[in-house]
Design a protein around this motif. Structure first.
Motif, PDB file in Angstrom:
ATOM      1  N   MET A 195       0.837  -1.193   0.000  1.00 50.95           N
ATOM      2  CA  MET A 195       0.000   0.000   0.000  1.00 50.95           C
ATOM      3  C   MET A 195       0.874   1.247   0.000  1.00 50.95           C
ATOM      4  O   MET A 195       1.867   1.319   0.726  1.00 50.95           O
ATOM      5  CB  MET A 195      -0.929   0.021   1.209  1.00 50.95           C
ATOM      6  CG  MET A 195      -1.972  -1.077   1.195  1.00 50.95           C
ATOM      7  SD  MET A 195      -3.259  -0.852   2.447  1.00 50.95           S
ATOM      8  CE  MET A 195      -2.316  -0.937   3.952  1.00 50.95           C
ATOM      9  N   THR A 196       0.515   2.222  -0.815  1.00 45.63           N
ATOM     10  CA  THR A 196       1.239   3.484  -0.886  1.00 45.63           C
ATOM     11  C   THR A 196       0.255   4.644  -0.819  1.00 45.63           C
ATOM     12  O   THR A 196      -0.654   4.723  -1.637  1.00 45.63           O
ATOM     13  CB  THR A 196       2.028   3.592  -2.204  1.00 45.63           C
ATOM     14  OG1 THR A 196       2.875   2.450  -2.348  1.00 45.63           O
ATOM     15  CG2 THR A 196       2.873   4.841  -2.223  1.00 45.63           C
ATOM     16  N   PRO A 197       0.394   5.565   0.174  1.00 48.52           N
ATOM     17  CA  PRO A 197       1.314   5.468   1.306  1.00 48.52           C
ATOM     18  C   PRO A 197       0.790   4.476   2.339  1.00 48.52           C
ATOM     19  O   PRO A 197      -0.383   4.092   2.289  1.00 48.52           O
ATOM     20  CB  PRO A 197       1.321   6.896   1.850  1.00 48.52           C
ATOM     21  CG  PRO A 197      -0.058   7.403   1.536  1.00 48.52           C
ATOM     22  CD  PRO A 197      -0.408   6.804   0.211  1.00 48.52           C
ATOM     23  N   ASP A 198       1.653   4.104   3.279  1.00 47.52           N
ATOM     24  CA  ASP A 198       1.217   3.141   4.294  1.00 47.52           C
ATOM     25  C   ASP A 198       0.580   3.842   5.499  1.00 47.52           C
ATOM     26  O   ASP A 198      -0.056   3.203   6.329  1.00 47.52           O
ATOM     27  CB  ASP A 198       2.381   2.256   4.745  1.00 47.52           C
ATOM     28  CG  ASP A 198       3.453   3.030   5.485  1.00 47.52           C
ATOM     29  OD1 ASP A 198       3.556   4.255   5.281  1.00 47.52           O
ATOM     30  OD2 ASP A 198       4.204   2.406   6.266  1.00 47.52           O
ATOM     31  N   THR A 199       0.716   5.160   5.611  1.00 49.26           N
ATOM     32  CA  THR A 199       0.021   5.946   6.630  1.00 49.26           C
ATOM     33  C   THR A 199      -0.466   7.241   5.986  1.00 49.26           C
ATOM     34  O   THR A 199       0.128   7.722   5.015  1.00 49.26           O
ATOM     35  CB  THR A 199       0.935   6.302   7.816  1.00 49.26           C
ATOM     36  OG1 THR A 199       2.048   7.060   7.335  1.00 49.26           O
ATOM     37  CG2 THR A 199       1.446   5.049   8.527  1.00 49.26           C
ATOM     38  N   ILE A 200      -1.558   7.786   6.508  1.00 54.86           N
ATOM     39  CA  ILE A 200      -2.070   9.073   6.026  1.00 54.86           C
ATOM     40  C   ILE A 200      -2.339   9.977   7.219  1.00 54.86           C
ATOM     41  O   ILE A 200      -2.705   9.508   8.305  1.00 54.86           O
ATOM     42  CB  ILE A 200      -3.344   8.908   5.169  1.00 54.86           C
ATOM     43  CG1 ILE A 200      -4.385   8.042   5.878  1.00 54.86           C
ATOM     44  CG2 ILE A 200      -3.008   8.328   3.814  1.00 54.86           C
ATOM     45  CD1 ILE A 200      -5.668   7.887   5.088  1.00 54.86           C
ATOM     46  N   ASN A 201      -2.156  11.282   7.011  1.00 55.17           N
ATOM     47  CA  ASN A 201      -2.312  12.274   8.068  1.00 55.17           C
ATOM     48  C   ASN A 201      -3.247  13.364   7.554  1.00 55.17           C
ATOM     49  O   ASN A 201      -2.959  14.015   6.554  1.00 55.17           O
ATOM     50  CB  ASN A 201      -0.941  12.857   8.443  1.00 55.17           C
ATOM     51  CG  ASN A 201      -1.008  13.752   9.666  1.00 55.17           C
ATOM     52  OD1 ASN A 201      -2.054  14.333   9.958  1.00 55.17           O
ATOM     53  ND2 ASN A 201       0.100  13.872  10.367  1.00 55.17           N
ATOM     54  N   PHE A 202      -4.358  13.584   8.249  1.00 56.37           N
ATOM     55  CA  PHE A 202      -5.338  14.572   7.812  1.00 56.37           C
ATOM     56  C   PHE A 202      -5.066  15.968   8.364  1.00 56.37           C
ATOM     57  O   PHE A 202      -5.724  16.930   7.967  1.00 56.37           O
ATOM     58  CB  PHE A 202      -6.753  14.119   8.218  1.00 56.37           C
ATOM     59  CG  PHE A 202      -7.236  12.934   7.443  1.00 56.37           C
ATOM     60  CD1 PHE A 202      -7.869  13.094   6.223  1.00 56.37           C
ATOM     61  CD2 PHE A 202      -7.058  11.649   7.931  1.00 56.37           C
ATOM     62  CE1 PHE A 202      -8.320  11.999   5.499  1.00 56.37           C
ATOM     63  CE2 PHE A 202      -7.509  10.549   7.214  1.00 56.37           C
ATOM     64  CZ  PHE A 202      -8.134  10.724   5.994  1.00 56.37           C
ATOM     65  N   GLY A 203      -4.118  16.086   9.300  1.00 55.25           N
ATOM     66  CA  GLY A 203      -3.841  17.398   9.868  1.00 55.25           C
ATOM     67  C   GLY A 203      -5.026  17.914  10.678  1.00 55.25           C
ATOM     68  O   GLY A 203      -5.829  17.149  11.201  1.00 55.25           O
TER      69      GLY A 203
END
Length: 264
Positions: A195-203
């Motif tokens: 999986m790309t990306p392996d983490t997500i950040n919504f801020g």
């Protein structure tokens, strides 16, 4: 650029050539030069007096072999290096397309991918051969085998979608100049999920307001189809996707879009 030995003392040499008259032997997988520069693989007998086989390996662009390892029992050679050829020969591939999604531009040429290729003991066939890379330049540098048929490859990558398989010790590209990579492949016919990306950040996100979707690309870097029956989320997260069903082997992709609606 690479040399190896089998259990009988035969020597295997891998490198790169621009010569249209590089010495090849009959019955090999590629007897002629394609493009401007191809990799080559040559097997010499133990006394160095005869070419057991000698073949080009590549496509219509630039290809180079950097490392070779030999199964001491079967005499099969495993080669890694890099290729800019979208028509590099593949078979039983974990990634059948240059750049996963069709290659990206690095200057006036397609970006290079590393490759991992198995050559039969007589040089006549490629039981397995695959691209390994992403949307920038990737270079296979070294290769080794274990006693259980595992193939280990090390090199460098500048791709932010290089296929890191979860759970990876480092699932995303760090820095701007590129990272090393280490990959293990086996002969098992299995699906494998990256999986790309392996983490997500919504801020920062206002309460009770749904965010814009952040997309995750799912890649099947295996040699069998990947069956996905359901994808679930929990808490304040929602998803939509085009992944339910079968994701084809050899680098098939689908996309999950995740949104965030904070309630506290």
């Amino acid at each position: 650029y690479g040399i190896g030995l089998d259990g009988s003392g035969n020597a295997y040499v891998a490198g790169s050539t621009q010569s249209p008259d590089f010495p090849t032997t009959s019955g090999v997988v590629q007897p002629i030069l394609k493009g401007s520069r191809n990799a080559f693989v040559t097997k010499l007998n133990a006394s160095g007096t005869t070419l057991v086989y000698s073949t080009y390996l590549g496509g219509s662009a630039v290809d180079q072999a950097n490392g070779i390892a030999v199964d001491p029992t079967s005499g099969a050679a495993y080669i890694t290096g890099f290729t800019q050829s979208s028509d590099f020969p593949t078979g039983q591939a974990v990634q059948s397309v240059l750049g996963i999604t069709g290659g990206s531009s690095c200057g006036s040429n397609l970006c290079a991918d590393s490759f991992v290729t198995q050559l039969s003991s007589d040089g006549s066939s490629l039981p397995t051969s695959t691209f390994l890379g992403g949307n920038a330049s990737d270079f296979g540098q070294s290769i080794a085998l274990d006693t259980s048929g595992g193939v280990y490859v090390a090199g460098s990558t500048a791709s932010n979608n290089f296929p890191a398989v979860a759970p990876a010790i480092q699932g995303k590209l760090a820095g701007v100049a590129g990272n090393a990579f280490v990959a293990k492949m086996t002969a098992d016919s299995l699906p494998s999920l990256a999986m790309t990306p392996d983490t997500i950040n919504f801020g920062n996100q206002p309460l009770n307001v749904r965010s814009a979707a952040k997309n995750i690309s799912v890649v099947n870097v295996g040699t069998s189809p990947l069956s996905i029956t359901a994808i679930t989320t929990a808490g304040d997260f929602q998803e939509s996707d085009d992944c339910i069903g079968t994701v084809s082997s050899g680098g098939g992709t689908c996309t999950i879009g995740v949104t965030y609606t904070p309630t506290a």
